[in-house]
Design a protein around this motif. Sequence first.
Motif, PDB file in Angstrom:
ATOM      1  N   PRO A   8      16.994  13.264  17.370  1.00  0.00           N
ATOM      2  CA  PRO A   8      17.431  14.139  18.460  1.00  0.00           C
ATOM      3  C   PRO A   8      18.375  13.360  19.380  1.00  0.00           C
ATOM      4  O   PRO A   8      18.145  12.186  19.665  1.00  0.00           O
ATOM      5  N   VAL A   9      19.422  14.038  19.814  1.00  0.00           N
ATOM      6  CA  VAL A   9      20.436  13.374  20.649  1.00  0.00           C
ATOM      7  C   VAL A   9      20.429  13.993  22.047  1.00  0.00           C
ATOM      8  O   VAL A   9      20.596  15.199  22.202  1.00  0.00           O
ATOM      9  N   ASP A  10      20.203  13.157  23.051  1.00  0.00           N
ATOM     10  CA  ASP A  10      20.304  13.618  24.439  1.00  0.00           C
ATOM     11  C   ASP A  10      21.794  13.746  24.747  1.00  0.00           C
ATOM     12  O   ASP A  10      22.541  12.794  24.508  1.00  0.00           O
ATOM     13  N   GLU A  34      14.976   8.541  18.816  1.00  0.00           N
ATOM     14  CA  GLU A  34      15.563   9.225  19.980  1.00  0.00           C
ATOM     15  C   GLU A  34      16.878   8.566  20.365  1.00  0.00           C
ATOM     16  O   GLU A  34      16.902   7.389  20.726  1.00  0.00           O
ATOM     17  N   ASP A  35      17.959   9.325  20.330  1.00  0.00           N
ATOM     18  CA  ASP A  35      19.247   8.795  20.778  1.00  0.00           C
ATOM     19  C   ASP A  35      19.409   9.128  22.261  1.00  0.00           C
ATOM     20  O   ASP A  35      19.825  10.230  22.631  1.00  0.00           O
ATOM     21  N   ALA A  36      19.034   8.149  23.090  1.00  0.00           N
ATOM     22  CA  ALA A  36      19.085   8.353  24.545  1.00  0.00           C
ATOM     23  C   ALA A  36      20.321   7.702  25.163  1.00  0.00           C
ATOM     24  O   ALA A  36      20.333   7.373  26.348  1.00  0.00           O
ATOM     25  N   ALA A  37      21.379   7.540  24.348  1.00  0.00           N
ATOM     26  CA  ALA A  37      22.597   6.891  24.858  1.00  0.00           C
ATOM     27  C   ALA A  37      23.160   7.643  26.064  1.00  0.00           C
ATOM     28  O   ALA A  37      23.642   7.044  27.012  1.00  0.00           O
ATOM     29  N   GLN A  38      23.072   8.967  26.007  1.00  0.00           N
ATOM     30  CA  GLN A  38      23.569   9.740  27.155  1.00  0.00           C
ATOM     31  C   GLN A  38      22.441  10.229  28.050  1.00  0.00           C
ATOM     32  O   GLN A  38      22.673  10.708  29.140  1.00  0.00           O
ATOM     33  N   GLY A  39      21.219  10.113  27.569  1.00  0.00           N
ATOM     34  CA  GLY A  39      20.084  10.632  28.341  1.00  0.00           C
ATOM     35  C   GLY A  39      19.506   9.623  29.311  1.00  0.00           C
ATOM     36  O   GLY A  39      18.734   9.976  30.208  1.00  0.00           O
ATOM     37  N   THR A  58      19.537   3.230  23.367  1.00  0.00           N
ATOM     38  CA  THR A  58      20.544   3.611  24.344  1.00  0.00           C
ATOM     39  C   THR A  58      21.781   2.764  24.119  1.00  0.00           C
ATOM     40  O   THR A  58      21.738   1.753  23.409  1.00  0.00           O
ATOM     41  N   SER A  59      22.887   3.213  24.710  1.00  0.00           N
ATOM     42  CA  SER A  59      24.142   2.471  24.629  1.00  0.00           C
ATOM     43  C   SER A  59      24.510   2.034  26.036  1.00  0.00           C
ATOM     44  O   SER A  59      24.325   2.788  26.997  1.00  0.00           O
ATOM     45  N   PHE A  60      25.009   0.807  26.149  1.00  0.00           N
ATOM     46  CA  PHE A  60      25.508   0.337  27.445  1.00  0.00           C
ATOM     47  C   PHE A  60      27.030   0.314  27.477  1.00  0.00           C
ATOM     48  O   PHE A  60      27.642  -0.410  28.254  1.00  0.00           O
ATOM     49  N   ALA A  63      31.216   3.837  29.475  1.00  0.00           N
ATOM     50  CA  ALA A  63      31.233   5.246  29.884  1.00  0.00           C
ATOM     51  C   ALA A  63      29.828   5.844  30.023  1.00  0.00           C
ATOM     52  O   ALA A  63      29.679   6.988  30.441  1.00  0.00           O
ATOM     53  N   LYS A  64      28.798   5.082  29.706  1.00  0.00           N
ATOM     54  CA  LYS A  64      27.439   5.640  29.712  1.00  0.00           C
ATOM     55  C   LYS A  64      26.831   5.561  31.125  1.00  0.00           C
ATOM     56  O   LYS A  64      27.310   4.805  31.965  1.00  0.00           O
ATOM     57  N   PRO A  65      25.751   6.316  31.377  1.00  0.00           N
ATOM     58  CA  PRO A  65      25.168   6.293  32.733  1.00  0.00           C
ATOM     59  C   PRO A  65      24.877   4.868  33.219  1.00  0.00           C
ATOM     60  O   PRO A  65      25.168   4.534  34.368  1.00  0.00           O
TER      61      PRO A  65
HETATM   62  C1  LIG Z   1      24.894  10.133  22.071  1.00  0.00           C
HETATM   63  C2  LIG Z   1      25.492   8.827  21.666  1.00  0.00           C
HETATM   64  N1  LIG Z   1      24.868   8.080  20.736  1.00  0.00           N
HETATM   65  C3  LIG Z   1      25.357   6.890  20.343  1.00  0.00           C
HETATM   66  C4  LIG Z   1      26.521   6.390  20.881  1.00  0.00           C
HETATM   67  C5  LIG Z   1      27.038   5.076  20.360  1.00  0.00           C
HETATM   68  O1  LIG Z   1      27.001   4.081  21.295  1.00  0.00           O
HETATM   69  P1  LIG Z   1      27.748   2.689  20.984  1.00  0.00           P
HETATM   70  O2  LIG Z   1      29.202   3.005  20.989  1.00  0.00           O
HETATM   71  O3  LIG Z   1      27.342   1.764  22.090  1.00  0.00           O
HETATM   72  O4  LIG Z   1      27.275   2.257  19.658  1.00  0.00           O
HETATM   73  C6  LIG Z   1      27.196   7.114  21.852  1.00  0.00           C
HETATM   74  C7  LIG Z   1      28.435   6.587  22.445  1.00  0.00           C
HETATM   75  O5  LIG Z   1      29.463   7.163  22.459  1.00  0.00           O
HETATM   76  C8  LIG Z   1      26.674   8.374  22.255  1.00  0.00           C
HETATM   77  O6  LIG Z   1      27.291   9.134  23.184  1.00  0.00           O
END
Ligand SMILES: Cc1ncc(COP(=O)(O)O)c(C=O)c1O
Length: 247
Positions: A8-10, A34-39, A58-60, A63-65
């Motif tokens: 699931p993607v936030d 859980e893809d909390a990169a944006q959550g 999560t992603s740092f 552009a992320k929170p």
């Molecule tokens: C929902 C989501 N998942 C994963 C990623 C990937 O993050 P990263 O570029 O740090 O690997 C992003 C970044 O754009 C994202 O928005």
Amino acid sequence: MKPKAVIPVDLFGQCAGYEKIIPIAKKYGLFVIEDAAQGFGGSINGKMARSFGDISITSFFPAKPLGCYGDGGAVFTDNDDMFQLMSSIRVHGKGTMKYDNVRVGLNSRLDTIQAAILLPKLHAFISSELELRNKWADRYNDLLKNKVKTPSVPEGYVSSWAQYTILLDDSEQREHIQKNLKSKGIPTNVYYTKPLHLQTVYLPLGYPKGSLPFSEEASERVLSLPMHPYMAEEMVTEICTALLAEL
Ligand SMILES: Cc1ncc(COP(=O)(O)O)c(C=O)c1O
């Protein structure tokens, strides 16, 4: 094909609908990533994003929170076995002895310099930035509601507003607005112009145009407006005035 896991993607700062997803995953024995990169920073009834999956990421990316100044990310789990496995994969598949690799791994170490940047930014995120993002989102909502489709946050959810994204009538209107805002120095972006199932890499899976109509329609109509904690009242007003003038 028997699925083993679900991802699931936030999106845009809001947690995915875990209250529905988790019971289905349990019923079918699916591992939840859980893809909390944006959550990151968001929550459902006080339970934070990153705590719903068997493992969460999560992603740092800046552009992320919570962003660093380059590439970075983290994996979260409270499962000890998974922690050991991730720690090994992160450093080339290392075993208990550093130079005895027991699996094929990656170089996924977080640079020390990025970690040093993240520490005070994490503090700012917790103490003020999450609240500020919510303040600007409320202001956008006030100025834009009833004129364009503004984002809604379900009862019990808190968004970290990774993006503030509106829904316009169609791609022509979006193009027109984007072009005119750009001429006034207001940047906007489209997340995302091409749904996953239509991206070249996934075409062999056999989901042609028309298979996922909601995603396809959203990809033609969404527009993300500037959003960060350090906006100003006049900035939000100026953006909304410029946008409303183009409707
Ligand atoms: C929902 C989501 N998942 C994963 C990623 C990937 O993050 P990263 O570029 O740090 O690997 C992003 C970044 O754009 C994202 O928005």
